[in-house]
Design a protein around this motif. Sequence first.
Motif, PDB file in Angstrom:
ATOM      1  N   GLY A  37       9.153  61.507  11.444  1.00 51.00           N
ATOM      2  CA  GLY A  37       9.590  62.443  12.473  1.00 51.00           C
ATOM      3  C   GLY A  37       9.898  63.777  11.820  1.00 51.00           C
ATOM      4  O   GLY A  37      10.274  63.812  10.652  1.00 51.00           O
ATOM      5  N   SER A  38       9.734  64.855  12.566  1.00 47.12           N
ATOM      6  CA  SER A  38      10.001  66.176  11.981  1.00 47.12           C
ATOM      7  C   SER A  38      11.492  66.500  11.983  1.00 47.12           C
ATOM      8  O   SER A  38      11.955  67.318  11.201  1.00 47.12           O
ATOM      9  CB  SER A  38       9.222  67.264  12.718  1.00 47.12           C
ATOM     10  OG  SER A  38       9.641  67.336  14.071  1.00 47.12           O
ATOM     11  N   GLN A  39      12.262  65.841  12.858  1.00 47.55           N
ATOM     12  CA  GLN A  39      13.713  66.045  12.883  1.00 47.55           C
ATOM     13  C   GLN A  39      14.441  65.020  12.017  1.00 47.55           C
ATOM     14  O   GLN A  39      15.428  65.334  11.373  1.00 47.55           O
ATOM     15  CB  GLN A  39      14.233  65.939  14.320  1.00 47.55           C
ATOM     16  CG  GLN A  39      13.654  66.971  15.260  1.00 47.55           C
ATOM     17  CD  GLN A  39      14.112  68.377  14.931  1.00 47.55           C
ATOM     18  OE1 GLN A  39      15.241  68.586  14.504  1.00 47.55           O
ATOM     19  NE2 GLN A  39      13.237  69.345  15.106  1.00 47.55           N
ATOM     20  N   PRO A  63      15.347  67.051   7.666  1.00 45.78           N
ATOM     21  CA  PRO A  63      15.060  68.432   7.260  1.00 45.78           C
ATOM     22  C   PRO A  63      15.770  69.426   8.174  1.00 45.78           C
ATOM     23  O   PRO A  63      15.865  69.215   9.373  1.00 45.78           O
ATOM     24  CB  PRO A  63      13.540  68.547   7.405  1.00 45.78           C
ATOM     25  CG  PRO A  63      13.037  67.153   7.450  1.00 45.78           C
ATOM     26  CD  PRO A  63      14.135  66.334   8.043  1.00 45.78           C
ATOM     27  N   LYS A  64      16.284  70.483   7.593  1.00 48.88           N
ATOM     28  CA  LYS A  64      17.001  71.511   8.353  1.00 48.88           C
ATOM     29  C   LYS A  64      16.169  72.783   8.403  1.00 48.88           C
ATOM     30  O   LYS A  64      15.270  72.990   7.608  1.00 48.88           O
ATOM     31  CB  LYS A  64      18.340  71.813   7.672  1.00 48.88           C
ATOM     32  CG  LYS A  64      19.253  70.608   7.527  1.00 48.88           C
ATOM     33  CD  LYS A  64      20.300  70.623   8.586  1.00 48.88           C
ATOM     34  CE  LYS A  64      21.359  69.576   8.364  1.00 48.88           C
ATOM     35  NZ  LYS A  64      21.077  68.308   8.960  1.00 48.88           N
ATOM     36  N   HIS A  74      10.035  70.055   2.926  1.00 46.25           N
ATOM     37  CA  HIS A  74      11.235  69.304   2.529  1.00 46.25           C
ATOM     38  C   HIS A  74      10.981  67.799   2.682  1.00 46.25           C
ATOM     39  O   HIS A  74      11.309  67.009   1.789  1.00 46.25           O
ATOM     40  CB  HIS A  74      12.423  69.735   3.393  1.00 46.25           C
ATOM     41  CG  HIS A  74      13.667  68.963   3.134  1.00 46.25           C
ATOM     42  ND1 HIS A  74      14.590  69.344   2.201  1.00 46.25           N
ATOM     43  CD2 HIS A  74      14.130  67.806   3.670  1.00 46.25           C
ATOM     44  CE1 HIS A  74      15.579  68.471   2.178  1.00 46.25           C
ATOM     45  NE2 HIS A  74      15.320  67.515   3.063  1.00 46.25           N
ATOM     46  N   LEU A  75      10.379  67.411   3.789  1.00 44.74           N
ATOM     47  CA  LEU A  75      10.076  66.003   4.044  1.00 44.74           C
ATOM     48  C   LEU A  75       9.143  65.454   2.973  1.00 44.74           C
ATOM     49  O   LEU A  75       9.368  64.363   2.442  1.00 44.74           O
ATOM     50  CB  LEU A  75       9.456  65.854   5.435  1.00 44.74           C
ATOM     51  CG  LEU A  75       9.079  64.460   5.880  1.00 44.74           C
ATOM     52  CD1 LEU A  75      10.291  63.542   5.886  1.00 44.74           C
ATOM     53  CD2 LEU A  75       8.446  64.523   7.267  1.00 44.74           C
ATOM     54  N   LYS A 107       3.574  67.523  16.361  1.00 39.17           N
ATOM     55  CA  LYS A 107       4.592  67.592  15.310  1.00 39.17           C
ATOM     56  C   LYS A 107       4.804  66.228  14.671  1.00 39.17           C
ATOM     57  O   LYS A 107       4.922  66.119  13.448  1.00 39.17           O
ATOM     58  CB  LYS A 107       5.902  68.147  15.863  1.00 39.17           C
ATOM     59  CG  LYS A 107       5.826  69.636  16.137  1.00 39.17           C
ATOM     60  CD  LYS A 107       7.129  70.169  16.669  1.00 39.17           C
ATOM     61  CE  LYS A 107       7.004  71.667  16.899  1.00 39.17           C
ATOM     62  NZ  LYS A 107       8.228  72.257  17.432  1.00 39.17           N
ATOM     63  N   LEU A 108       4.857  65.182  15.486  1.00 43.69           N
ATOM     64  CA  LEU A 108       4.997  63.825  14.941  1.00 43.69           C
ATOM     65  C   LEU A 108       3.799  63.473  14.065  1.00 43.69           C
ATOM     66  O   LEU A 108       3.954  62.867  13.001  1.00 43.69           O
ATOM     67  CB  LEU A 108       5.138  62.804  16.074  1.00 43.69           C
ATOM     68  CG  LEU A 108       6.479  62.754  16.777  1.00 43.69           C
ATOM     69  CD1 LEU A 108       6.405  61.857  18.007  1.00 43.69           C
ATOM     70  CD2 LEU A 108       7.559  62.273  15.837  1.00 43.69           C
ATOM     71  N   GLY A 109       2.610  63.848  14.518  1.00 44.27           N
ATOM     72  CA  GLY A 109       1.399  63.586  13.733  1.00 44.27           C
ATOM     73  C   GLY A 109       1.422  64.302  12.393  1.00 44.27           C
ATOM     74  O   GLY A 109       0.995  63.751  11.372  1.00 44.27           O
TER      75      GLY A 109
END
Length: 189
Positions: A37-39, A63-64, A74-75, A107-109
Motif C-alpha cells: 500500500g502507498s499509505q 511512508p510520509k 521510501h517504501l 497507486k496500489l499497483g
Amino acid sequence: MPPRKTAPPVQFAPPEVVPSAPSGAGNGVTVIGIDPGSQCTGWGVVREASGVLTLVDCGAIRPKGDVFAARLGHLFRELHALVGRYAPDEAAIENVHAARNVATALKLGQARGVAVAACAAHGVLVADYQPSEIKKALVGTGGADKEQVSFMVARVLGAKGGWGLDTGDALAAAVCHLNARRLARLARA
C-alpha cells in the motif's frame, strides 16, 4: 499556478542481484509476506521447519510526505533493507484488489511493483495471491474481514497478535504461501 513539489534526490546504489538459496534448501524455508500500500505496507516473515510455522518478525512501513514518488522510494528502501536483513527464500505478495477508484488502484499497483522490485533486487522469487484466496486459505471464506484474518494468523503462528491489520494481511500471505508449498509437495509425492 502554485510551485510544483519535487521529491528530494534518492541516494541509492542498486545492489548486485544475487539469487537466494533454492526453496526448501537446508532445514526449512523462510517466506516474507507483503501487503502493499502507498499509505501503509504490512510485512511479515514466517519460517517453516518440519511442518511447524514460526513468526520471525513483522511490522508496517508508513511512508510520509505529499510527494508520491518519494513515498514509493521510501517504501523501496525499507523493503529492500528488510529482504536483505531476513534473507527469505521466497516472497508472497498480495495482488491489488478492486479499489474504490482507478487512481487508488494505480497507486496500489505501483506500491505492489515496488515490493516486487525490492524482492527481485535480492533474487527472491515472488508468488502472487488474490486477497480472497488468502482469506479462504486461513479463514475458510474469501469474504472474511481483516480482523478474522489477523485472529487466525495469530492462532496458526501461536502468537499473541496485536499487530496492525495490514501486518496481519502480510503474515496471512506468508502462511498461505507456505501452505500452498506444502500441498504442492504432497501432490508430487
